[in-house]
Design a protein around this motif. Structure first.
Motif, mmCIF file in Angstrom:
data_model
loop_
_atom_site.group_PDB
_atom_site.id
_atom_site.type_symbol
_atom_site.label_atom_id
_atom_site.label_comp_id
_atom_site.label_asym_id
_atom_site.label_seq_id
_atom_site.Cartn_x
_atom_site.Cartn_y
_atom_site.Cartn_z
ATOM 1 N N SER A 44 0.855 -1.357 -0.102
ATOM 2 C CA SER A 44 -0.058 0.103 -0.048
ATOM 3 C C SER A 44 0.966 1.096 0.157
ATOM 4 N N GLU A 46 0.226 4.336 -0.842
ATOM 5 C CA GLU A 46 -0.785 5.210 -0.408
ATOM 6 C C GLU A 46 -0.696 5.506 1.320
ATOM 7 N N CYS A 47 -0.910 4.272 2.016
ATOM 8 C CA CYS A 47 -0.814 4.291 3.099
ATOM 9 C C CYS A 47 0.757 4.595 3.602
ATOM 10 N N ALA A 49 2.752 6.338 2.164
ATOM 11 C CA ALA A 49 2.763 7.976 1.871
ATOM 12 C C ALA A 49 2.396 8.704 3.059
ATOM 13 N N PHE A 50 1.120 8.228 3.479
ATOM 14 C CA PHE A 50 0.358 9.081 4.440
ATOM 15 C C PHE A 50 1.453 8.839 5.917
ATOM 16 N N LYS A 53 4.271 11.071 5.839
ATOM 17 C CA LYS A 53 3.736 12.517 5.870
ATOM 18 C C LYS A 53 3.478 12.860 7.223
#
Length: 81
Positions: A44, A46-47, A49-50, A53
């Protein structure tokens, strides 16, 4: 009945608060590293990357907190003991 100690605590409440916040942020950074690895292992992006962040935000806040703590300890911020 306890007598009041004449000795003041070596840290002000404000200094203690900054130290506690910094400890919590430092522990969170370690956890985020694991979360990033877990997200990558799960495929994942996206996960991951979050989590990066959030990690970067907390890291920046930790750096800022260190500056505040120094100012508090030097008596340049907040009321003295």
């Amino acid at each position: 009945m306890q007598e009041k100690s004449a000795d003041k605590h070596p840290l002000s409440d404000l200094a203690y608060d900054w130290i506690t916040l910094m400890q919590n942020k430092a522990q969170a950074l370690i956890a985020y590293d694991q979360y990033i690895k877990d997200a990558e292992a799960a495929g994942s992006a996206e996960c991951a990357a979050f989590f990066r962040k959030v990690h970067d935000s907390d890291k920046a806040q930790l750096e800022e907190a260190k500056k505040h703590l120094v100012m508090v300890l030097e008596g340049k911020m907040g009321k003295g003991q």
